[in-house]
Design a protein around this motif. Sequence first.
Motif, short mmCIF file in Angstrom:
data_model
loop_
_atom_site.label_atom_id
_atom_site.label_comp_id
_atom_site.label_asym_id
_atom_site.label_seq_id
_atom_site.Cartn_x
_atom_site.Cartn_y
_atom_site.Cartn_z
N GLY A 77 3.96 18.90 8.61
CA GLY A 77 3.27 18.35 7.46
C GLY A 77 2.18 17.39 7.87
N ALA A 78 1.38 16.97 6.91
CA ALA A 78 0.29 16.03 7.18
C ALA A 78 0.83 14.62 7.31
N TRP A 79 0.16 13.81 8.13
CA TRP A 79 0.53 12.41 8.27
C TRP A 79 0.14 11.66 6.99
N THR A 80 1.08 10.90 6.44
CA THR A 80 0.84 10.10 5.23
C THR A 80 1.37 8.71 5.45
N TRP A 81 1.00 7.81 4.55
CA TRP A 81 1.49 6.44 4.64
C TRP A 81 2.83 6.33 3.93
N LYS A 82 3.76 5.65 4.57
CA LYS A 82 5.05 5.34 3.95
C LYS A 82 5.16 3.83 3.85
N CYS A 83 5.57 3.34 2.69
CA CYS A 83 5.56 1.91 2.42
C CYS A 83 6.98 1.37 2.36
N ASP A 84 7.15 0.19 2.92
CA ASP A 84 8.39 -0.55 2.73
C ASP A 84 8.04 -1.96 2.32
N GLU A 85 9.02 -2.85 2.33
CA GLU A 85 8.80 -4.19 1.79
C GLU A 85 7.93 -5.05 2.70
N GLU A 86 7.81 -4.70 3.98
CA GLU A 86 7.11 -5.57 4.90
C GLU A 86 5.81 -4.98 5.42
N SER A 87 5.77 -3.67 5.64
CA SER A 87 4.59 -3.08 6.26
C SER A 87 4.51 -1.62 5.87
N SER A 88 3.49 -0.96 6.42
CA SER A 88 3.29 0.45 6.15
C SER A 88 3.27 1.21 7.47
N HIS A 89 3.69 2.46 7.42
CA HIS A 89 3.77 3.27 8.63
C HIS A 89 3.26 4.66 8.32
N LEU A 90 2.77 5.30 9.36
CA LEU A 90 2.40 6.70 9.26
C LEU A 90 3.65 7.56 9.38
N THR A 91 3.79 8.51 8.50
CA THR A 91 4.94 9.40 8.56
C THR A 91 4.48 10.83 8.30
N ARG A 92 5.28 11.76 8.77
CA ARG A 92 5.08 13.15 8.43
C ARG A 92 6.42 13.86 8.49
N THR A 93 6.50 15.01 7.88
CA THR A 93 7.73 15.80 7.83
C THR A 93 7.52 17.10 8.59
N VAL A 94 8.47 17.43 9.44
CA VAL A 94 8.44 18.67 10.21
C VAL A 94 9.70 19.46 9.87
N THR A 95 9.53 20.70 9.52
CA THR A 95 10.67 21.57 9.18
C THR A 95 10.68 22.77 10.11
N TYR A 96 11.88 23.24 10.41
CA TYR A 96 12.04 24.42 11.26
C TYR A 96 13.46 24.94 11.10
N GLU B 120 -6.30 3.81 14.65
CA GLU B 120 -7.04 2.55 14.69
C GLU B 120 -6.63 1.62 13.55
N LEU B 121 -6.37 2.18 12.38
CA LEU B 121 -5.90 1.35 11.27
C LEU B 121 -4.55 0.73 11.58
N MET B 122 -3.66 1.51 12.17
CA MET B 122 -2.37 0.94 12.56
C MET B 122 -2.54 -0.11 13.65
N GLN B 123 -3.47 0.14 14.56
CA GLN B 123 -3.70 -0.81 15.64
C GLN B 123 -4.12 -2.17 15.11
N SER B 124 -4.90 -2.18 14.02
CA SER B 124 -5.38 -3.44 13.46
C SER B 124 -4.27 -4.26 12.84
N THR B 125 -3.17 -3.64 12.46
CA THR B 125 -2.06 -4.36 11.81
C THR B 125 -0.80 -4.35 12.66
N ASP B 126 -0.91 -4.06 13.95
CA ASP B 126 0.28 -3.89 14.79
C ASP B 126 0.46 -5.05 15.75
N LYS B 127 -0.15 -6.18 15.48
CA LYS B 127 -0.08 -7.29 16.42
C LYS B 127 1.30 -7.90 16.51
N ASP B 128 2.03 -7.93 15.42
CA ASP B 128 3.33 -8.61 15.40
C ASP B 128 4.51 -7.68 15.65
#
Length: 1017
Positions: A287-306, A228-236
């Motif tokens: 891994g757990a979903w965390t926020w990853k930041c760049d110069e323009e916006s933020s995204h949910l990220t996680r790491t999966v290993t196998y 829902e948080l991503m949905q609020s900032t995903d208009k563009d």
Amino acid sequence: MGMRLYVCMSEAAELSSIGAYAKLQLGKYKAKTRVGGAKRDVSNNSNRYNHVWNEEFVFRVCDVEEELVVSVFGEEERHGAGGLLFGGSAGELLLGSVRVPVCSVLGEDQRYVPPTWFSLENSRRKGSAGKILMSLSLHGGSTSPAHLEELAVAKETSCNILSSKVHEGKQLFKVITSHLERIFHKNEDVKKDESRSDDSSDTSSKISDYQDCEDESFPTHSFDVSMELMQSTDKDHEMPEDLPGGVLLDQAYAISSWDLNMLLFAPDSQFMKEVAELQGTLDFHKGAWTWKCDEESSHLTRTVTYTKAATKLVKSVKATEEQTYVKANGREFAVLVSVSTPDVPYGNYFKIELLYKIILGPSLSSGEESARLIISWNVKFTQSTVMKGVIEGGARQGLKESFGQFAELLGQRLEPVALAEQLEKKQLLKYLETEHQSDFQLAYDYFCNFSVLLTVTMIIYVLLHILLSKSRELHGLEFNGLDLPDSLGELITSAVIVLLVEHVFNMIRHFVQARLQREDDRGFKSQGDGWVLTVALIEGSNLASTDVAASSAPYVVLTCNSKTRTSSVKLQTHNPQWNEVLEFDAMEEPPSLLDVEVFDFDGPFDQAASLGHSEINLLKHTSAELADIWVTLEGKLAQAFSSKLHMRIFLESSKGVDTIKEYLMKMEKEVGKKLSLRSPYRNSMFQKLFGLPSEEFLISDFSCSLKRKVPLQGRLFLSPRIVGFYANFFGHKTKFFFLWEDIDDVQVLPPSVSSLGSPSLVIILRSGRGLDASHGAKSQDEEGRLRFHYQAFLSFNVARRIILALWRTRSMSAEQKSEIGDNELDQDEENVQIEDSESLLGLEDANTLKIYSADLPIRIENLMEMFDGDSFEHGIMMKLGCLNYTTTPWEAVEPDTYQRHVCYKFNRHVSVFGGEVTSTQKKSPIADSEGWVLDDIISLHHVPFGDHIRVHLRYVIEILSSAPLRCQYSVYLGITWMKSIKFQQKITRNITQKFAYRVKEMFEIVRREVPLVNSHE
């Protein structure tokens, strides 16, 4: 679910900065607006600006005692401790801030604060700092008595907002103290810089000016709230394009897009773990979903290993996936996955990228939602390497196998549904199959007219008259059993009744015949596997009629790949409604043309008159265009009436990719060469280049030259249905294609001086065909046939074999294929010296004869100059009577093996016929000796029986072991007869004598031209 606070940041006014943005923080959640567009405030003369944001944010409320802190910054350079104390950094200036307790919003009616101007406060500045317009609303939460009591407390708290200023001052003092410690303690500088970096990198990780700047992980709220948080900032954010490597999976499922996203990527979902177990993957950890930041916006990220299971070629390797949401608006989702495998060979040179796209699928008949999953891939190289092709090929094969298992398991969990195009086709065909009128309805429409009603009325009237009439006396020539008309009126009445009955009888006969005609192809279903062409014949418009006084009885005949399908007959109409589905049997080759012709039905044994015809080129229309197309009919009658047909055409392969593979396997037998399925990216580029439909695929392509007034270097593309050529000469693009069915003949021209010793391939089109490609033709013959000349192939024999095989498959009968096959064997023998280097050493297959041998006091290096292609060689050949002597440079074809082509003409002194010679020469060093072997295979042109003969010359040149400065040479001659003739021995003797004399004369010239080596040397 807990409460959520929605904040709408509308605008700001009377700010002192041109570029301004706002930071928002509620508890651990943070956000940031973009820099608003500045407009000067003209209401006063001061340097004040108004800014517009119009952005909305949503925060999860964990405690109603929390405060929403809105800090407005201006983009200016600030140096010194003052800027640092109040949360600024280089390039940032705190203009002011606003604090709004959540409890104050909770205490409002309907928990909503309408758009209100809030004044900014800044203790470091005197005067007004500006104001911001924003609205706030709370959603969710409980309405229980306990909650109502909390609401009452909130109202009381909202009345005491001013009393919270003391707490704000204490908190501000604490923040100032924290900043002073960071300024004066050097060991804290790194942390400060990191916090600044985080503060300027992303909206979701920016920290309020009234909180300590500390590194925080993603808040521990649920995955649903994160979406829902991503949905609020995903208009563009737009849905990204598919990755260029190709599509691994494109399928719709009977599930909502939200639920499909949860199944694949929710933290508690076990689907990916089940896929890993199915593929033998070990140590799977999410891994757990965390926020990853760049110069323009933020995204949910996680790491999966196998750990990938070991294969026959590669040992087990550890893989790391970084999954990042690039779009999530609640209905559409996109997740970019970057897979790194550093332990595989060249693993540090590349990463595998996967893009999961979840979009809305087709509507289901039940009214439920469906979701479409599209997975594409690409190899992203971080460093250049010569193994790029090998890496891409291995990745393609591995991903194809992995996602085949992925799709199989997902299909077991969810119900796959057809995509929109397939659903549209199935629904349309099902609808048309039930749209046919009953025989009774057709008969009613056909016979319900004035002439039939008049005939029936007259017959009934006459029958009643007969029943009511009494016997009367015989008159005139009447006798018992013969009742003649007694007046002219009775005679006319009888004639009218007879004509009416005859007309009705003919109508009945016509109707019965038409109904029998319809039964031919009604309900016919395609049989076999391959390419299935389905035509939905909808209606006709303004169809002509051969009888001006009556309407026509049209029916349609469809022809494709020599197979026909016939529609039903529609009686007495110019605008027939067919609504019929006609299917062709599965075809081995994809069809190119569909012939449509409309006839006027006159009976089963009468010659049907044509009402118009048309030819539909399936390659010049997209699938969407063919799915709903109006076809304009040609012909005198059709053009006079502007006749058209409404059709829907669908072409698909019954076995998908397997149909293409089977087609390539069949063509391999025809060509005698391995044909590989090209990558989806390569096929897509080929389709875009020539504007072809998606079912067309590339078979092979060759570099060649298009011969016109000026030769044009480009590429020749071959697919199952077209021959295309593309060239780009300094920005001037030449592009055309024609169908295999357009080709009337394919000819091979022998090498010539104009083609620099290379054979040419001439493709001749049928008269009136391929007119769109006329700009690429070299000439047009007297019959109006276009001629296309291609030359300078790097692999001529391979190109010729593939072109002839595809042409035979597409446009020839079995007898024609057999005849061309016999001629191709002759062409293979004729051109063997051009391409197949193995046959250059074919002297063992001919009766060889040693025609000359001697030794010369010449260094071997000087003697080999006669084969270097320079002025020395040209001078010798001119003295031997060779005109227009041309050579190509020596090219390495194998290690220590070189090859070139030679072309020249004989003067009349050498041969009374003149004639032309093309030869291929190949040289290689002698094993275990210092010397060379040079093979020369000669073809004779424009001389009697020249195409029957191949002359083989072998030069063996060695250094004498007893005299290193001298060399010995021997020349062997062999003649191969391609066809036997009566004067074979006589011609063989003549050629042997002529070439023996020429070889002797050539070395005598060399002896005179090359300076002799002194004896003391």
